[in-house]
Design an enzyme around this catalytic site. Structure first.
Site, short mmCIF file in Angstrom:
data_model
loop_
_atom_site.label_atom_id
_atom_site.label_comp_id
_atom_site.label_asym_id
_atom_site.label_seq_id
_atom_site.Cartn_x
_atom_site.Cartn_y
_atom_site.Cartn_z
N SER A 1 -0.73 17.50 35.23
CA SER A 1 0.15 16.94 36.25
C SER A 1 1.08 15.88 35.67
CB SER A 1 -0.67 16.32 37.38
OG SER A 1 -1.44 17.31 38.02
N CYS A 2 2.15 15.64 36.41
CA CYS A 2 3.15 14.63 36.08
C CYS A 2 2.49 13.27 35.93
CB CYS A 2 4.16 14.60 37.22
SG CYS A 2 5.71 13.82 36.80
N PRO A 3 2.86 12.50 34.95
CA PRO A 3 4.01 12.62 34.06
C PRO A 3 3.71 13.26 32.70
CG PRO A 3 3.13 10.43 33.79
CD PRO A 3 2.25 11.15 34.81
#
Length: 84
Positions: free
Chosen positions: A18-20
């Site tokens: 997942s981000c980032p």
């Protein structure tokens, strides 16, 4: 440009992350490429579709686009540019 016909110089697999982290890992991978080389990034985080073009612009690279892969992930393409 037909993205399906691109033969990338390197491939980075960030599926399931997942981000980032996908963006950070992509930025690091771009540093190891020579100017003009292409990085293909495999990812599953939908937010990355907005983050990758921003990364390219901020870093002086060329955003080539992305494909929705039939296997359920995205394929992003960035071309290493000259440093700003």
């Amino acid at each position: 440009m037909d993205l399906a016909k691109i033969n990338p110089d390197e491939t980075l697999d960030v599926r399931g992350i997942s981000c980032p982290m996908p963006t950070l890992k992509t930025a690091k991978a771009m540093k190891s490429l020579e100017v003009g080389q292409i990085l293909e990034v495999w990812g599953t985080d939908p937010g990355t579709k907005k983050d990758m073009p921003k990364l390219a612009r901020k870093s002086g690279h060329e955003w080539l686009g992305f494909l929705d892969d039939e296997e359920g992930f995205f394929r992003f393409y960035l071309k290493k540019g000259e440093k700003k």
